[in-house]
Design a protein around this motif. Sequence first.
Motif, PDB file in Angstrom:
ATOM      1  N   SER A  38       9.902 -34.895 142.766  1.00  0.00           N
ATOM      2  CA  SER A  38       9.167 -35.150 141.756  1.00  0.00           C
ATOM      3  C   SER A  38       9.661 -35.984 140.668  1.00  0.00           C
ATOM      4  O   SER A  38       9.447 -36.249 139.529  1.00  0.00           O
ATOM      5  CB  SER A  38       8.481 -33.840 141.056  1.00  0.00           C
ATOM      6  OG  SER A  38       9.781 -33.027 140.572  1.00  0.00           O
ATOM      7  N   GLU A  47       0.761 -38.812 144.112  1.00  0.00           N
ATOM      8  CA  GLU A  47      -0.423 -38.089 143.401  1.00  0.00           C
ATOM      9  C   GLU A  47      -1.404 -39.022 143.288  1.00  0.00           C
ATOM     10  O   GLU A  47      -2.615 -38.461 143.169  1.00  0.00           O
ATOM     11  CB  GLU A  47       0.191 -37.540 141.796  1.00  0.00           C
ATOM     12  CG  GLU A  47      -0.770 -36.672 141.296  1.00  0.00           C
ATOM     13  CD  GLU A  47      -0.138 -35.774 140.301  1.00  0.00           C
ATOM     14  OE1 GLU A  47      -0.871 -35.796 139.280  1.00  0.00           O
ATOM     15  OE2 GLU A  47       1.006 -35.133 140.252  1.00  0.00           O
ATOM     16  N   SER A  48      -1.221 -40.324 143.588  1.00  0.00           N
ATOM     17  CA  SER A  48      -2.490 -41.209 142.991  1.00  0.00           C
ATOM     18  C   SER A  48      -3.011 -41.626 144.464  1.00  0.00           C
ATOM     19  O   SER A  48      -3.812 -42.254 144.482  1.00  0.00           O
ATOM     20  CB  SER A  48      -1.949 -42.280 142.327  1.00  0.00           C
ATOM     21  OG  SER A  48      -1.344 -41.798 140.916  1.00  0.00           O
ATOM     22  N   TYR A 128      -2.848 -42.608 130.353  1.00  0.00           N
ATOM     23  CA  TYR A 128      -1.621 -41.696 130.045  1.00  0.00           C
ATOM     24  C   TYR A 128      -1.776 -41.001 128.704  1.00  0.00           C
ATOM     25  O   TYR A 128      -2.486 -41.221 127.927  1.00  0.00           O
ATOM     26  CB  TYR A 128      -0.514 -42.634 129.720  1.00  0.00           C
ATOM     27  CG  TYR A 128       1.089 -41.787 129.446  1.00  0.00           C
ATOM     28  CD1 TYR A 128       1.747 -41.537 130.340  1.00  0.00           C
ATOM     29  CD2 TYR A 128       1.204 -41.589 128.090  1.00  0.00           C
ATOM     30  CE1 TYR A 128       3.000 -40.940 129.975  1.00  0.00           C
ATOM     31  CE2 TYR A 128       2.422 -40.846 127.679  1.00  0.00           C
ATOM     32  CZ  TYR A 128       3.223 -40.573 128.676  1.00  0.00           C
ATOM     33  OH  TYR A 128       4.318 -39.864 128.403  1.00  0.00           O
ATOM     34  N   THR A 129      -1.464 -39.442 128.851  1.00  0.00           N
ATOM     35  CA  THR A 129      -1.839 -38.899 127.791  1.00  0.00           C
ATOM     36  C   THR A 129      -0.733 -38.229 127.292  1.00  0.00           C
ATOM     37  O   THR A 129      -0.333 -37.695 126.248  1.00  0.00           O
ATOM     38  CB  THR A 129      -2.769 -37.698 128.184  1.00  0.00           C
ATOM     39  OG1 THR A 129      -2.307 -36.839 128.968  1.00  0.00           O
ATOM     40  CG2 THR A 129      -3.982 -38.261 128.529  1.00  0.00           C
ATOM     41  N   GLN A 131       0.559 -35.308 128.473  1.00  0.00           N
ATOM     42  CA  GLN A 131       0.440 -34.086 128.710  1.00  0.00           C
ATOM     43  C   GLN A 131       1.143 -33.318 129.786  1.00  0.00           C
ATOM     44  O   GLN A 131       0.674 -32.498 130.289  1.00  0.00           O
ATOM     45  CB  GLN A 131      -1.050 -33.680 128.765  1.00  0.00           C
ATOM     46  CG  GLN A 131      -1.935 -34.169 127.470  1.00  0.00           C
ATOM     47  CD  GLN A 131      -1.554 -33.525 126.156  1.00  0.00           C
ATOM     48  OE1 GLN A 131      -1.192 -32.276 126.283  1.00  0.00           O
ATOM     49  NE2 GLN A 131      -1.202 -34.056 125.185  1.00  0.00           N
ATOM     50  N   ASN A 132       2.431 -33.928 130.180  1.00  0.00           N
ATOM     51  CA  ASN A 132       3.441 -33.042 131.007  1.00  0.00           C
ATOM     52  C   ASN A 132       2.719 -33.099 132.521  1.00  0.00           C
ATOM     53  O   ASN A 132       3.005 -32.333 133.299  1.00  0.00           O
ATOM     54  CB  ASN A 132       3.682 -31.655 130.694  1.00  0.00           C
ATOM     55  CG  ASN A 132       4.468 -31.679 129.432  1.00  0.00           C
ATOM     56  OD1 ASN A 132       5.232 -32.568 129.009  1.00  0.00           O
ATOM     57  ND2 ASN A 132       4.251 -30.786 128.496  1.00  0.00           N
ATOM     58  N   ARG A 133       1.844 -34.057 132.733  1.00  0.00           N
ATOM     59  CA  ARG A 133       1.451 -34.500 134.352  1.00  0.00           C
ATOM     60  C   ARG A 133       2.764 -34.549 135.240  1.00  0.00           C
ATOM     61  O   ARG A 133       3.375 -35.571 134.426  1.00  0.00           O
ATOM     62  CB  ARG A 133       0.187 -35.060 134.364  1.00  0.00           C
ATOM     63  CG  ARG A 133      -0.970 -34.521 133.544  1.00  0.00           C
ATOM     64  CD  ARG A 133      -1.946 -35.881 133.648  1.00  0.00           C
ATOM     65  NE  ARG A 133      -2.217 -36.544 135.197  1.00  0.00           N
ATOM     66  CZ  ARG A 133      -2.621 -37.607 135.417  1.00  0.00           C
ATOM     67  NH1 ARG A 133      -2.790 -38.365 134.201  1.00  0.00           N
ATOM     68  NH2 ARG A 133      -2.979 -37.987 136.347  1.00  0.00           N
ATOM     69  N   THR A 134       2.538 -34.321 136.283  1.00  0.00           N
ATOM     70  CA  THR A 134       3.978 -34.809 137.084  1.00  0.00           C
ATOM     71  C   THR A 134       4.279 -36.341 137.197  1.00  0.00           C
ATOM     72  O   THR A 134       5.135 -36.854 137.066  1.00  0.00           O
ATOM     73  CB  THR A 134       3.585 -34.412 138.775  1.00  0.00           C
ATOM     74  OG1 THR A 134       3.600 -32.678 138.542  1.00  0.00           O
ATOM     75  CG2 THR A 134       4.906 -34.500 139.494  1.00  0.00           C
ATOM     76  N   THR A 135       2.813 -36.995 137.392  1.00  0.00           N
ATOM     77  CA  THR A 135       2.986 -38.470 137.676  1.00  0.00           C
ATOM     78  C   THR A 135       3.487 -39.208 136.339  1.00  0.00           C
ATOM     79  O   THR A 135       4.218 -40.066 136.209  1.00  0.00           O
ATOM     80  CB  THR A 135       1.643 -39.062 137.910  1.00  0.00           C
ATOM     81  OG1 THR A 135       0.821 -38.602 136.962  1.00  0.00           O
ATOM     82  CG2 THR A 135       1.308 -38.783 139.282  1.00  0.00           C
ATOM     83  N   GLU A 136       2.894 -38.654 135.201  1.00  0.00           N
ATOM     84  CA  GLU A 136       3.342 -39.185 133.907  1.00  0.00           C
ATOM     85  C   GLU A 136       4.845 -38.777 133.449  1.00  0.00           C
ATOM     86  O   GLU A 136       5.786 -39.726 133.008  1.00  0.00           O
ATOM     87  CB  GLU A 136       2.617 -38.554 132.905  1.00  0.00           C
ATOM     88  CG  GLU A 136       1.161 -38.831 132.939  1.00  0.00           C
ATOM     89  CD  GLU A 136       0.453 -38.443 131.795  1.00  0.00           C
ATOM     90  OE1 GLU A 136      -0.857 -38.613 131.621  1.00  0.00           O
ATOM     91  OE2 GLU A 136       0.777 -37.367 130.856  1.00  0.00           O
ATOM     92  N   GLN A 137       5.406 -37.480 134.151  1.00  0.00           N
ATOM     93  CA  GLN A 137       6.990 -37.219 133.706  1.00  0.00           C
ATOM     94  C   GLN A 137       7.606 -38.272 134.679  1.00  0.00           C
ATOM     95  O   GLN A 137       8.708 -38.906 133.890  1.00  0.00           O
ATOM     96  CB  GLN A 137       7.110 -35.893 134.103  1.00  0.00           C
ATOM     97  CG  GLN A 137       6.775 -34.780 133.182  1.00  0.00           C
ATOM     98  CD  GLN A 137       6.871 -33.393 133.507  1.00  0.00           C
ATOM     99  OE1 GLN A 137       7.537 -33.265 134.655  1.00  0.00           O
ATOM    100  NE2 GLN A 137       6.386 -32.501 132.673  1.00  0.00           N
TER     101      GLN A 137
END
Length: 256
Positions: A38, A47-48, A128-129, A131-137
């Motif tokens: 990750s 994830e996408s 993008y928010t 909010q600690n989503r895996t893809t965003e991290q």
Amino acid sequence: MGKGCITVTKYFLFLFNLLFFIFGALIMGFGLWVLFDSQSFIAVLQESSDTVKVASYILIGVGSLSMAMGFFGCIGAIYEVRCLLGLYFTCLLLILIAQVTAGVLIYFQRDRLKFEMSSIIKDMIINYTGQNRTTEQTWDYIQKSMNCCGWTGPGNWSENVLIKNSSQNLYSCSCRNASMPGTDIKDRGLCEQLSTEPPIYETGCETSVEKWLLDNCGVILGICVGVAVIELLGMILSMCLCKSVVQEDYTKVPKY
């Protein structure tokens, strides 16, 4: 074939199967890394896109099968069991054909894969928010570690829904250039711009990411080529040994 040649062939085949087993373990390990890691760019795509997940399962399956075939090849070589040697040759041939087919498909679909990757990243930036989503991290980690911002450039972030609808001047915190004066550096989320110009990197991540992918693809390609060479040698040696076995003696095979 003389007895000495048979012995040499047998132990060479055992050695190649041992290497084949090791390379199979490496391929399976890479598949597991793609599936569970990750903290790399692969996690964003995984994830996408279902394509990356399917590819990881294929790598795990091929690696596991390679390890199994290496094991049975060793048994067939040491104990001179013709049916195992024939089965081993057939499976190696099928695996080699599958590898060549997959390589050809990936080569001719590379532009499509590149376009899909670009679309996935841009869509992730838009939504993008923080909010600690895996893809965003993972994307924050990429921007921070590669000293880049956005896909083609920081302008990609102007399409972000939260930034467009905010009354504040926001930017991606992971785009923060540590060498420029400004607020405290954050690893993720959106930060408020206090100066006239945002303290961010001006280069996009496309070039850096493509270089990263090419570097890793080179390693995988080297492993696959090594496996293919071992497969060819294993096929040749197994056929030579199979022809030299006049009569199978199953009493040689250990019983458990």
